[in-house]
Design a protein around this motif. Structure first.
Motif, PDB file in Angstrom:
ATOM      1  N   SER A 218       0.833  -1.202   0.000  1.00 59.69           N
ATOM      2  CA  SER A 218       0.000   0.000   0.000  1.00 59.69           C
ATOM      3  C   SER A 218       0.872   1.258   0.000  1.00 59.69           C
ATOM      4  CB  SER A 218      -0.956  -0.015   1.186  1.00 59.69           C
ATOM      5  OG  SER A 218      -0.249   0.058   2.397  1.00 59.69           O
ATOM      6  N   ASP A 221       2.383   1.674  -3.400  1.00 59.38           N
ATOM      7  CA  ASP A 221       1.380   2.190  -4.331  1.00 59.38           C
ATOM      8  C   ASP A 221       1.173   3.685  -4.159  1.00 59.38           C
ATOM      9  OD1 ASP A 221       0.869  -0.028  -5.796  1.00 59.38           O
ATOM     10  OD2 ASP A 221      -0.792  -0.734  -4.553  1.00 59.38           O
ATOM     11  N   LEU A 222       1.141   4.132  -2.891  1.00 64.33           N
ATOM     12  CA  LEU A 222       0.983   5.562  -2.648  1.00 64.33           C
ATOM     13  C   LEU A 222       2.102   6.328  -3.337  1.00 64.33           C
ATOM     14  CD1 LEU A 222      -0.038   5.861   1.128  1.00 64.33           C
ATOM     15  CD2 LEU A 222      -1.430   6.390  -0.863  1.00 64.33           C
ATOM     16  N   GLN A 223       3.325   5.818  -3.206  1.00 62.43           N
ATOM     17  CA  GLN A 223       4.452   6.509  -3.822  1.00 62.43           C
ATOM     18  C   GLN A 223       4.378   6.431  -5.354  1.00 62.43           C
ATOM     19  OE1 GLN A 223       8.344   6.405  -2.252  1.00 62.43           O
ATOM     20  NE2 GLN A 223       7.560   7.216  -0.329  1.00 62.43           N
ATOM     21  N   ARG A 224       4.010   5.267  -5.853  1.00 62.45           N
ATOM     22  CA  ARG A 224       3.892   5.121  -7.312  1.00 62.45           C
ATOM     23  C   ARG A 224       2.864   6.089  -7.868  1.00 62.45           C
ATOM     24  NH1 ARG A 224       4.052  -0.807  -6.340  1.00 62.45           N
ATOM     25  NH2 ARG A 224       6.237  -1.366  -6.636  1.00 62.45           N
ATOM     26  N   ASN A 225       1.711   6.181  -7.185  1.00 63.10           N
ATOM     27  CA  ASN A 225       0.674   7.103  -7.646  1.00 63.10           C
ATOM     28  C   ASN A 225       1.149   8.541  -7.598  1.00 63.10           C
ATOM     29  OD1 ASN A 225      -1.044   5.003  -8.045  1.00 63.10           O
ATOM     30  ND2 ASN A 225      -2.170   5.278  -6.125  1.00 63.10           N
ATOM     31  N   TRP A 226       1.890   8.850  -6.558  1.00 62.39           N
ATOM     32  CA  TRP A 226       2.379  10.212  -6.385  1.00 62.39           C
ATOM     33  C   TRP A 226       3.355  10.564  -7.500  1.00 62.39           C
ATOM     34  CZ3 TRP A 226       0.597  13.836  -3.105  1.00 62.39           C
ATOM     35  CH2 TRP A 226       1.340  15.003  -2.956  1.00 62.39           C
ATOM     36  N   GLY A 228       3.456   9.059 -10.372  1.00 63.92           N
ATOM     37  CA  GLY A 228       2.523   9.166 -11.495  1.00 63.92           C
ATOM     38  C   GLY A 228       3.143   9.090 -12.873  1.00 63.92           C
ATOM     39  N   ARG A 229       3.872   8.029 -13.127  1.00 65.80           N
ATOM     40  CA  ARG A 229       4.502   7.874 -14.439  1.00 65.80           C
ATOM     41  C   ARG A 229       3.459   7.581 -15.510  1.00 65.80           C
ATOM     42  NH1 ARG A 229       7.041   4.188 -18.015  1.00 65.80           N
ATOM     43  NH2 ARG A 229       9.237   4.676 -18.329  1.00 65.80           N
ATOM     44  N   SER A 230       3.536   8.267 -16.631  1.00 61.15           N
ATOM     45  CA  SER A 230       2.701   7.832 -17.754  1.00 61.15           C
ATOM     46  C   SER A 230       3.450   7.973 -19.066  1.00 61.15           C
ATOM     47  CB  SER A 230       1.355   8.550 -17.776  1.00 61.15           C
ATOM     48  OG  SER A 230       1.546   9.922 -17.915  1.00 61.15           O
ATOM     49  N   TYR A 415       5.677  12.595 -15.690  1.00 63.41           N
ATOM     50  CA  TYR A 415       5.439  12.271 -14.281  1.00 63.41           C
ATOM     51  C   TYR A 415       4.565  13.334 -13.661  1.00 63.41           C
ATOM     52  CZ  TYR A 415       9.460   9.345 -15.211  1.00 63.41           C
ATOM     53  OH  TYR A 415      10.311   8.429 -15.764  1.00 63.41           O
ATOM     54  N   LYS A 416       3.691  12.874 -12.764  1.00 63.51           N
ATOM     55  CA  LYS A 416       2.886  13.840 -12.014  1.00 63.51           C
ATOM     56  C   LYS A 416       3.739  14.557 -10.976  1.00 63.51           C
ATOM     57  CE  LYS A 416      -0.827  11.099 -11.146  1.00 63.51           C
ATOM     58  NZ  LYS A 416      -2.129  10.747 -10.542  1.00 63.51           N
TER      59      LYS A 416
END
Length: 810
Positions: A218, A221-226, A228-230, A415-416
């Motif tokens: 979890s 995931d928080l760090q990955r979302n933060w 925010g690679r696309s 990245y976000k």
RNA sequence: GCCGGGAUGGCGAAACGGGUAGACGCAAGGGACUUAAAAUCCCUCGGAGCCAGCUCCGUGCCGGUUCGAGUCCGGCUCCCGGCACCA
């Protein structure tokens, strides 16, 4: 004499301190490196004026159990504590009372330390650090100069939350619904020159290296979302009648044939040039309005707003001319601040197209039965020329190849994650170690010029100009630079609270070093942190910032590991008895001083661990702590009678088989559960053992002694007291942890349950080594089973060794 | 909206390669000891049924896989945390 923690606990705390038993042995000491090391770290606290509440020591107790357990397992344990002592509350207090934040902070630290010591935590207090101490922030400043010299610190005009009424810039957290948290004054966006750290340069590595960490999914995931690679592409759309092309970022290059208009952000640098005379008034009004609205307002607004610029772009895919709109649903901070709008495949674009009557063209065939608006799923491309028929992934790849071939665009990852706004208009933080010279250049201070000390100020209020209180201390701000001979100005901003906490785990390795931030050999011995424990509230910012600094230090060869924290766990929150968050206003705060006075530290430690799993939120219970206190009473009475003598039930000589089985099961379970941080169930196992022994009139002393060692990490004061009264002259801190003997973990007979058609019908005691045929036979012969099988056809009999027999009948 | 996490007795919770649901503790009720109380000890404690031996039901809801599901699969509901027009 009953169990009385108030007599026991202070004495053992004194004993541990007097004998310096928790000192971590530096690798420079001969023989130290013969032992494996274990670095167990708490997220250090901000020493607030309110003191500890019971939430704090939950995590500290968990790490203390691990620290003590690892010592007994033969590790050289580093378990330090310190203070994240720069920060806003002390500064706000200074504004109200005029008391220097350093004075407030010192008093608060003293109080926190006193409270922590009452718990008997096994910190190596000789390593205590405080981020606000010049001997510490000197090195925080030094790390900043490293970042600066690597090009990772820069000044930029960024839009910040400016509150005219308060005369200061506010952090995002201090702005609620477009108004200041304090006073409720309006806040507006205003560009100001600020120091930034280029964390985005490390985005990819911060993302990738998460994979190798033993953190909960979890948090990862928080760090990955933060971050925010696309993945996508940047594409140039030629502006009709201009020599230039508008560059956009898209993750859906496959939908380019469906781009029916363009949108640029109101802050886009080309707004003015692209706007035609006919549209100028409308555009200016719109841009001005967008500027006034805070980010929050902008995001809260549901209705799409925007204005036509008057300009057109040519869609490179199909050559059509499409209008360029200006709308605040496109943000300047992400991608290029401009998009191609594909309403057919994007919900936001669809909404906007509907609002402004712009054409919509589907370029992906929606799945059968789809009756929504924008279709964002997979499907064959349609209306898309050379892409027709291809699935989304293939069409993306083909389109990017084509764009590259035509020189119209390129593959691009976005990245976000944004760069880190690193200045605060505050007093109580690290001053920036730099000089802005008269010739316009910046010189960062050399190590021998550090620390750059905070000056004394008359008042702590902001300067009113958007600058912090330092700005008006003329003799500090304006100096002559002795090295360059130029007039120079200092930076009036200070660093944010995050700065000091970015590297404190390194300072603990070598806290009194005056020559360097840490010695290389100490770093390579102790790092990485083996277990890091703290609250989820730091899941993103602190942990991301610290990892970023660590990676920079790694690149500079100053640390030996890519990542600072090998294993990370979060403790849950201790809620009030009413299951609400503890707070003064709710009147449900539990003060550890009070609890320790009544029940003792061991009871509190044990209860905090017994309440439930470490990572869960759990409500406090006044009767619950009485329960664990009673358990410790029972432990006491297992050893002593009413006259305070060793209990007559204690027997010398060999341990009987029943006691062996009870003991070794306890050893086995407590060891495993401690290792897994499942402290609640470990305590249950100790209760089971105690209940079993107390029910007996003969208690093998040797078994009880071993039990004391299992109890020691959890209730260390009581354990020491028992250990010493059993005749041991030295502390049990480094007694070897007991090892379970497998031969006592298996019993001669096992209970096998019998199911008929899945329902429990009987239980059999069988020899542990009974063979399958034998057990099945006994099961089928059982009267209770026969009741359910008589007159039925037995289809199948399943046997799970040592567990059950399952009979299937028809 | 998206991403996590959770839901088991009156309460906190156990059961983690599917295999006795409710260990351990709290609360509650009953009993012993006591002149009495506290403390301590013993017993009961998911629900229902001619509470005896026994049977049925029961882990948020609906389905499925399996000899067997709290645990696995599909579809929901509610609660908590994070992100939120990120193209």
């Amino acid at each position: 004499m009953a169990y009385d923690p108030s007599r026991i606990e202070p004495r053992w705390q004194q004993h541990w301190a007097d004998h310096d038993l928790f000192r971590a042995v530096d690798p420079t000491v001969p023989g130290a490196t013969d032992l494996p090391k274990y670095y167990v770290l708490d997220m250090f606290p901000y020493p607030s004026g309110a003191g500890l509440h019971v939430g704090h020591p939950e995590g500290y107790t968990a790490t203390d159990i691990i620290a003590r357990y690892k010592r007994m397992r033969g590790f050289n344990v580093l378990h330090p504590m310190g203070w994240d002592s720069f920060g806003l509350p002390a500064e706000n207090h200074a504004m109200k009372t005029g008391t220097h934040p350093a004075v407030t902070t010192r008093a608060n630290i003293d109080n926190f330390r006193r409270q922590l010591k009452m718990f008997g935590f096994s910190y190596d207090w000789s390593r205590e650090v405080a981020t606000s101490h010049p001997g510490y922030y000197r090195w925080t400043q030094w790390i900043f100069t490293l970042l600066y010299n690597r090009g990772l610190a820069y000044e930029a005009e960024v839009a910040v939350n400016w509150c005219p009424a308060l005369g200061t810039v506010l952090a995002n957290e201090e702005v609620i619904d477009g108004r200041s948290e304090v006073g409720g004054h309006p806040v507006e966006r205003r560009p100001m020159k600020q120091w930034m750290l280029r964390i985005t340069a490390y985005a990819e590595r911060l993302l990738e290296d998460l994979d190798e960490l033993d953190w909960t999914d979890s948090i990862k995931d928080l760090q990955r979302n933060w971050i925010g690679r696309s993945e996508g592409a940047e594409v140039d759309f030629p502006v009709v009648g201009f020599e230039r092309a508008l560059r956009i970022f898209t993750t859906r290059p496959d939908t380019m044939f469906g781009a029916t208009y363009m949108v640029i952000s109101p802050e886009h640098p080309w707004v003015r040039e692209l706007t035609t005379d006919g549209q100028r008034a409308a555009v200016e009004a719109y841009v001005e309005e967008a500027r006034r609205r805070s980010d929050r307002d902008r995001q809260a607004a549901k209705e799409k707003t925007g204005v036509f610029s008057g300009a057109f772009c040519r869609n490179p895919a199909n050559g059509s001319e499409i209008p360029v709109w200006i709308a605040d649903y496109v943000m300047m901070g992400y991608g290029t601040g401009a998009i191609m709008a594909v309403p057919g495949q994007d919900e936001r674009d669809w909404e906007f197209a509907e609002a402004f009557d712009l054409p919509i063209l589907r370029t992906v065939q929606p799945a059968a039965g789809f009756d929504g608006k924008a279709y964002t799923g997979d499907g064959p491309a349609i209306n898309s020329g050379f892409l027709d028929g291809l699935g989304v992934d293939e069409a993306k790849a083909r389109m990017i190849d084509w764009l590259v071939e035509q020189g119209l665009g390129e593959r691009k990852v976005n990245y976000k994650l944004r760069d880190w706004l690193f200045s605060r208009q505050r007093y109580w933080g690290e001053p920036f170690p730099l000089l802005k010279l008269a010739d316009g250049t910046v010189r960062v201070l050399e190590p021998d010029e550090l620390p750059l000390m905070l000056p004394e100020v008359g008042k702590y209020e902001p300067a009113g100009t958007g600058e912090g209180p330092l700005a008006i201390i003329d003799e500090w701000m304006n100096v002559e630079d002795v090295r360059s001979g130029q007039r120079a100005r200092r930076e009036s901003n200070t660093m944010p609270q995050w700065a000091g906490s970015c590297w404190y785990y390194l300072r603990f390795l070598d806290p009194r070093n005056d020559h360097e931030a840490w010695a290389k050999d100490k770093e390579s011995y102790w790092m990485p942190v083996d277990l890091y424990l703290g609250g989820t509230e730091h899941a993103v910012l602190h942990l991301l910032y610290a990892r970023f600094w660590h990676k920079v230090l790694f690149d500079l060869g100053l640390v030996s590991t890519k990542e600072p924290f090998r294993k990370l766990r979060n403790q849950g929150m201790i809620l009030g008895e009413n299951s609400e968050k503890m707070s003064k206003s709710r009147g449900n705060v539990v003060n550890p001083d009070d609890v320790i006075r009544v029940h003792g530290a061991d009871s509190l430690r044990l209860f905090l661990m017994f309440m439930g799993p470490l990572d869960r939120d759990k409500p406090w219970s006044a009767t619950g702590i009485e329960g664990v206190h009673r358990f410790l009473d029972r432990v006491w009475r297992m050893f002593f009678d009413e006259e305070d003598r060793l209990h007559a039930c204690l027997t010398d000589g060999p341990i009987d088989d029943d006691a062996q089985r009870a003991l070794h099961k306890c050893i086995d379970q407590v060891s495993q559960m401690t290792e897994d941080l499942r402290f609640n169930t470990a305590i249950s196992q100790m209760m089971i053992f105690t209940n079993e022994m107390n029910a007996r009139t003969s208690r093998p002393r040797a078994a009880l002694e071993t039990f004391v060692l299992l109890l020691a990490p959890y209730a260390p004061h009581l354990a020491e007291e028992l250990w010493s009264r059993l005749g041991h002259e030295t502390s049990l801190i480094r007694e070897p942890w007991p090892v379970a003997d497998p031969k006592w973990l298996v019993s001669d007979t096992v209970t096998v349950v019998v199911q008929v058609n899945g329902k429990l019908r009987d239980q059999l005691e069988v020899a542990a080594d009974a063979d399958e045929a034998q057990v099945k036979e006994r099961a089928l012969a059982s009267p209770k089973v026969k009741q359910w099988t008589d007159g039925k056809q037995i289809v199948k009999v399943i046997y799970v060794p040592g567990k059950l027999v399952s009979v299937v009948v028809k």
